[in-house]
Design a protein around this motif. Structure first.
Motif, PDB file in Angstrom:
ATOM      1  N   LYS A 238       0.856  -1.189   0.000  1.00 35.29           N
ATOM      2  CA  LYS A 238       0.000   0.000   0.000  1.00 35.29           C
ATOM      3  C   LYS A 238       0.889   1.236   0.000  1.00 35.29           C
ATOM      4  CE  LYS A 238      -2.721  -0.873   3.550  1.00 35.29           C
ATOM      5  NZ  LYS A 238      -3.889  -0.755   4.436  1.00 35.29           N
ATOM      6  N   LEU A 239       0.459   2.218  -0.775  1.00 36.12           N
ATOM      7  CA  LEU A 239       1.163   3.493  -0.797  1.00 36.12           C
ATOM      8  C   LEU A 239       0.164   4.589  -0.466  1.00 36.12           C
ATOM      9  CD1 LEU A 239       3.973   4.765  -2.935  1.00 36.12           C
ATOM     10  CD2 LEU A 239       1.888   6.133  -2.970  1.00 36.12           C
ATOM     11  N   GLY A 240       0.504   5.409   0.521  1.00 35.93           N
ATOM     12  CA  GLY A 240      -0.388   6.472   0.955  1.00 35.93           C
ATOM     13  C   GLY A 240       0.151   7.841   0.602  1.00 35.93           C
ATOM     14  N   CYS A 241      -0.772   8.743   0.324  1.00 31.57           N
ATOM     15  CA  CYS A 241      -0.438  10.150   0.082  1.00 31.57           C
ATOM     16  C   CYS A 241      -1.380  10.988   0.932  1.00 31.57           C
ATOM     17  CB  CYS A 241      -0.585  10.503  -1.395  1.00 31.57           C
ATOM     18  SG  CYS A 241      -0.282  12.252  -1.773  1.00 31.57           S
ATOM     19  N   MET A 242      -0.821  11.770   1.843  1.00 32.16           N
ATOM     20  CA  MET A 242      -1.634  12.589   2.729  1.00 32.16           C
ATOM     21  C   MET A 242      -2.212  13.767   1.949  1.00 32.16           C
ATOM     22  SD  MET A 242      -2.051  11.812   5.910  1.00 32.16           S
ATOM     23  CE  MET A 242      -3.315  12.415   7.018  1.00 32.16           C
ATOM     24  N   VAL A 243      -3.520  13.890   1.980  1.00 31.22           N
ATOM     25  CA  VAL A 243      -4.205  14.981   1.286  1.00 31.22           C
ATOM     26  C   VAL A 243      -4.496  16.128   2.244  1.00 31.22           C
ATOM     27  CG1 VAL A 243      -6.254  15.601  -0.073  1.00 31.22           C
ATOM     28  CG2 VAL A 243      -5.242  13.325  -0.308  1.00 31.22           C
ATOM     29  N   ARG A 244      -4.861  15.789   3.470  1.00 31.68           N
ATOM     30  CA  ARG A 244      -5.104  16.800   4.503  1.00 31.68           C
ATOM     31  C   ARG A 244      -4.757  16.209   5.863  1.00 31.68           C
ATOM     32  NH1 ARG A 244     -10.358  17.959   3.653  1.00 31.68           N
ATOM     33  NH2 ARG A 244     -11.237  16.777   5.373  1.00 31.68           N
ATOM     34  N   GLY A 245      -4.056  16.986   6.695  1.00 35.45           N
ATOM     35  CA  GLY A 245      -3.688  16.505   8.012  1.00 35.45           C
ATOM     36  C   GLY A 245      -2.273  15.958   8.045  1.00 35.45           C
ATOM     37  N   THR A 246      -1.952  15.242   9.111  1.00 32.71           N
ATOM     38  CA  THR A 246      -0.636  14.630   9.279  1.00 32.71           C
ATOM     39  C   THR A 246      -0.818  13.245   9.889  1.00 32.71           C
ATOM     40  OG1 THR A 246      -0.364  15.610  11.480  1.00 32.71           O
ATOM     41  CG2 THR A 246       0.543  16.846   9.620  1.00 32.71           C
ATOM     42  N   GLY A 247       0.222  12.426   9.741  1.00 31.49           N
ATOM     43  CA  GLY A 247       0.127  11.078  10.267  1.00 31.49           C
ATOM     44  C   GLY A 247       1.487  10.501  10.584  1.00 31.49           C
TER      45      GLY A 247
ATOM     46  N   ILE B  63       3.738   6.477  10.532  1.00 30.13           N
ATOM     47  CA  ILE B  63       3.790   5.055  10.238  1.00 30.13           C
ATOM     48  C   ILE B  63       5.061   4.470  10.820  1.00 30.13           C
ATOM     49  CG2 ILE B  63       4.841   5.435   7.979  1.00 30.13           C
ATOM     50  CD1 ILE B  63       3.408   2.872   7.047  1.00 30.13           C
ATOM     51  N   ALA B  64       4.972   3.242  11.350  1.00 34.33           N
ATOM     52  CA  ALA B  64       6.123   2.533  11.902  1.00 34.33           C
ATOM     53  C   ALA B  64       6.089   1.097  11.379  1.00 34.33           C
ATOM     54  CB  ALA B  64       6.085   2.549  13.417  1.00 34.33           C
ATOM     55  N   GLN B  65       7.213   0.657  10.795  1.00 30.40           N
ATOM     56  CA  GLN B  65       7.328  -0.710  10.296  1.00 30.40           C
ATOM     57  C   GLN B  65       8.794  -1.091  10.230  1.00 30.40           C
ATOM     58  OE1 GLN B  65       5.975  -1.638   6.185  1.00 30.40           O
ATOM     59  NE2 GLN B  65       4.960  -3.437   7.067  1.00 30.40           N
ATOM     60  N   ASP B  66       9.097  -2.329  10.605  1.00 33.16           N
ATOM     61  CA  ASP B  66      10.467  -2.846  10.541  1.00 33.16           C
ATOM     62  C   ASP B  66      11.460  -1.923  11.257  1.00 33.16           C
ATOM     63  OD1 ASP B  66       9.620  -5.054   9.095  1.00 33.16           O
ATOM     64  OD2 ASP B  66      10.016  -4.120   7.157  1.00 33.16           O
ATOM     65  N   ARG B  67      11.085  -1.508  12.446  1.00 30.08           N
ATOM     66  CA  ARG B  67      11.948  -0.662  13.296  1.00 30.08           C
ATOM     67  C   ARG B  67      12.223   0.711  12.695  1.00 30.08           C
ATOM     68  NH1 ARG B  67      16.537  -4.949  15.551  1.00 30.08           N
ATOM     69  NH2 ARG B  67      15.039  -6.450  16.436  1.00 30.08           N
ATOM     70  N   ARG B  68      11.447   1.093  11.700  1.00 36.73           N
ATOM     71  CA  ARG B  68      11.541   2.450  11.156  1.00 36.73           C
ATOM     72  C   ARG B  68      10.277   3.211  11.510  1.00 36.73           C
ATOM     73  NH1 ARG B  68      13.852  -0.611   6.855  1.00 36.73           N
ATOM     74  NH2 ARG B  68      11.797  -0.820   5.907  1.00 36.73           N
ATOM     75  N   HIS B  69      10.431   4.517  11.638  1.00 41.16           N
ATOM     76  CA  HIS B  69       9.311   5.361  12.041  1.00 41.16           C
ATOM     77  C   HIS B  69       9.394   6.657  11.251  1.00 41.16           C
ATOM     78  CE1 HIS B  69       7.519   8.641  14.392  1.00 41.16           C
ATOM     79  NE2 HIS B  69       6.737   7.737  14.950  1.00 41.16           N
ATOM     80  N   ALA B  70       8.257   7.121  10.739  1.00 46.70           N
ATOM     81  CA  ALA B  70       8.256   8.381   9.984  1.00 46.70           C
ATOM     82  C   ALA B  70       6.937   9.104  10.189  1.00 46.70           C
ATOM     83  CB  ALA B  70       8.487   8.116   8.504  1.00 46.70           C
ATOM     84  N   ASP B  71       7.026  10.407  10.371  1.00 42.75           N
ATOM     85  CA  ASP B  71       5.856  11.276  10.331  1.00 42.75           C
ATOM     86  C   ASP B  71       5.704  11.778   8.899  1.00 42.75           C
ATOM     87  OD1 ASP B  71       5.161  11.266  13.135  1.00 42.75           O
ATOM     88  OD2 ASP B  71       6.971  12.441  13.456  1.00 42.75           O
ATOM     89  N   PHE B  72       4.487  12.016   8.489  1.00 41.07           N
ATOM     90  CA  PHE B  72       4.282  12.481   7.120  1.00 41.07           C
ATOM     91  C   PHE B  72       3.206  13.550   7.086  1.00 41.07           C
ATOM     92  CE2 PHE B  72       2.027   8.513   7.902  1.00 41.07           C
ATOM     93  CZ  PHE B  72       0.723   8.810   7.580  1.00 41.07           C
ATOM     94  N   GLY B  73       3.352  14.474   6.126  1.00 46.30           N
ATOM     95  CA  GLY B  73       2.411  15.573   5.972  1.00 46.30           C
ATOM     96  C   GLY B  73       1.824  15.581   4.573  1.00 46.30           C
ATOM     97  N   VAL B  74       1.156  16.654   4.247  1.00 46.76           N
ATOM     98  CA  VAL B  74       0.434  16.745   2.973  1.00 46.76           C
ATOM     99  C   VAL B  74       1.383  16.571   1.788  1.00 46.76           C
ATOM    100  CG1 VAL B  74      -0.896  18.294   1.488  1.00 46.76           C
ATOM    101  CG2 VAL B  74      -1.398  18.183   3.935  1.00 46.76           C
ATOM    102  N   GLY B  75       0.994  15.685   0.873  1.00 46.53           N
ATOM    103  CA  GLY B  75       1.762  15.456  -0.337  1.00 46.53           C
ATOM    104  C   GLY B  75       2.880  14.443  -0.198  1.00 46.53           C
ATOM    105  N   GLU B  76       3.259  14.097   1.026  1.00 40.28           N
ATOM    106  CA  GLU B  76       4.352  13.141   1.210  1.00 40.28           C
ATOM    107  C   GLU B  76       3.825  11.714   1.061  1.00 40.28           C
ATOM    108  OE1 GLU B  76       7.460  15.573   3.993  1.00 40.28           O
ATOM    109  OE2 GLU B  76       5.830  14.517   5.006  1.00 40.28           O
ATOM    110  N   LEU B  77       4.667  10.860   0.507  1.00 44.46           N
ATOM    111  CA  LEU B  77       4.282   9.487   0.204  1.00 44.46           C
ATOM    112  C   LEU B  77       4.919   8.528   1.203  1.00 44.46           C
ATOM    113  CD1 LEU B  77       4.885   9.525  -3.668  1.00 44.46           C
ATOM    114  CD2 LEU B  77       2.891  10.357  -2.403  1.00 44.46           C
ATOM    115  N   MET B  78       4.216   7.432   1.486  1.00 37.47           N
ATOM    116  CA  MET B  78       4.792   6.399   2.344  1.00 37.47           C
ATOM    117  C   MET B  78       4.305   5.040   1.861  1.00 37.47           C
ATOM    118  SD  MET B  78       2.207   8.208   3.721  1.00 37.47           S
ATOM    119  CE  MET B  78       0.521   7.882   4.247  1.00 37.47           C
ATOM    120  N   LEU B  79       5.222   4.081   1.886  1.00 33.13           N
ATOM    121  CA  LEU B  79       4.935   2.727   1.421  1.00 33.13           C
ATOM    122  C   LEU B  79       4.939   1.790   2.605  1.00 33.13           C
ATOM    123  CD1 LEU B  79       4.760   0.906  -1.255  1.00 33.13           C
ATOM    124  CD2 LEU B  79       7.180   0.432  -0.791  1.00 33.13           C
ATOM    125  N   PHE B  80       4.007   0.821   2.607  1.00 33.05           N
ATOM    126  CA  PHE B  80       4.072  -0.216   3.636  1.00 33.05           C
ATOM    127  C   PHE B  80       3.609  -1.550   3.093  1.00 33.05           C
ATOM    128  CE2 PHE B  80       0.937   3.026   4.250  1.00 33.05           C
ATOM    129  CZ  PHE B  80      -0.292   2.415   4.476  1.00 33.05           C
TER     130      PHE B  80
END
Length: 341
Positions: free
Chosen positions: A81-90, A92-109
């Motif tokens: 799954k690949l997410g793109c934040m449209v509004r707000g912030t979030g 994600i944590a997986q495999d001992r990695r952690h990232a905050d993401f904001g509008v327009g930023e992409l994250m894969l899990f």
């Protein structure tokens, strides 16, 4: 396009419904929500298909998603799954990695491995575009893609920026897409995902030539749309911005049975046509609208517009405003000003 919403449910049943829907649309999750928010929870999912890619625009109050080892053993569809934040912030944590993401930023899990994702509670309602696709759909090794789990792909610069712009636009227009649009966009969606993820992995060599070419064309198209108002926009400046030769740029457009100059002119005329039909812009002169979209010469603008649409800009505006006035039953003093360019 399917729409799933909690709107018509009693407040006490909404979050349980949201949990069941999430498992059905995506994969089984352990969903958690602040007890106070849970009593008033609201959420909506707009779901559409783009070939092998499922796109879901999620609008909801804050909550967290936990993909646990137990749930993975129960059901593992082997999808990314690949997410793109449209509004707000979030987060994600997986495999001992952690990232905050904001509008327009992409994250894969990877749904085959445990992860936690969260919509931050300080934003009352967030919106996330989520693409779900089988591992086999991308020509990139799964073991390499796992390196990107919980890695933020920034929205500034490079192919990731193009993918971000494309996904944000997709989120805004999902409800308006026709079947023909979704068919056309399915290939482009996969191409952009492939190129963006390969770029993040520094593995561009594994991307098929046709995918790279289509992604490059999408990048060029986006660049042109962004610079339509620049009267100096021309093939030379476009080629230089994308580090390709002028000859190769013309070849790319010829393969699509267009010329560079012709494609620019068509997009500019489309924007002018849209603005001339907009009642809220009735007080703006035709010359100003043409100038905004790169037409320096009013005579040339009028000739190009008539050639494309069969009416002069003034005739087109009068016609559309008359239709608007008839529909709304409103005739204002601004109507008189439309008789002059």
């Amino acid at each position: 396009m399917d729409v799933i919403s909690t709107d018509n449910l009693p407040p006490g049943e909404r979050f349980d419904f949201w949990r069941d829907v999430s498992a059905e649309v995506f994969v089984p999750y352990d969903l958690r929500c602040d007890p106070q928010l849970e009593r008033e929870f609201q959420g909506r999912i707009d779901v559409g298909g783009f070939g092998g890619v499922q796109a879901a625009l999620i609008t909801s109050m804050p909550h967290s998603v936990h993909r646990t080892p137990k749930l993975i053993r129960q059901a593992d569809p082997e999808v990314f799954k690949l997410g793109c934040m449209v509004r707000g912030t979030g987060m994600i944590a997986q495999d001992r990695r952690h990232a905050d993401f904001g509008v327009g930023e992409l994250m894969l899990f990877d749904t085959s491995r445990p992860y936690v994702a969260e919509l931050h509670p300080h934003v009352p309602v967030s919106q996330l575009l989520l693409l779900r696709f089988p591992r086999t759909l991308l020509p990139l090794p799964s073991r390499d893609l796992r390196k990107l789990g919980a890695v933020r792909l920034p929205a500034a610069g490079g192919v990731a920026a193009l993918s971000s712009q494309f996904l944000l636009q997709l989120a805004r227009s999902m409800g308006e897409l026709s079947p023909a649009d979704t068919t056309r966009l399915s290939t482009l969606t996969l191409d952009l995902l492939t190129v963006a993820l390969a770029d993040a992995l520094d593995a561009q060599a594994v991307v098929p030539q046709h995918s790279r070419r289509r992604a490059l064309m999408a990048q060029i198209h986006a660049y042109i749309r962004e610079h339509l108002g620049d009267a100096d926009l021309n093939p030379e400046s476009i080629a230089a911005a994308h580090h390709i030769s002028l000859r190769y740029l013309h070849k790319l457009f010829q393969e699509e049975e267009h010329t560079v100059a012709g494609w620019i002119r068509e997009r500019r005329l489309e924007q002018c046509r849209r603005d001339l039909a907009e009642p809220g812009l009735a007080g703006r002169s035709i010359q100003a609208i043409g100038g905004q979209w790169g037409f320096r010469n009013p005579t040339h603008f009028s000739q190009a517009f008539r050639s494309a649409y069969g009416l002069s800009p003034l005739q087109f505006r009068r016609q559309n405003m008359a239709v608007h006035a008839e529909r709304t039953g409103v005739h204002t003093a601004a109507w008189t000003s439309l008789n002059t360019p």
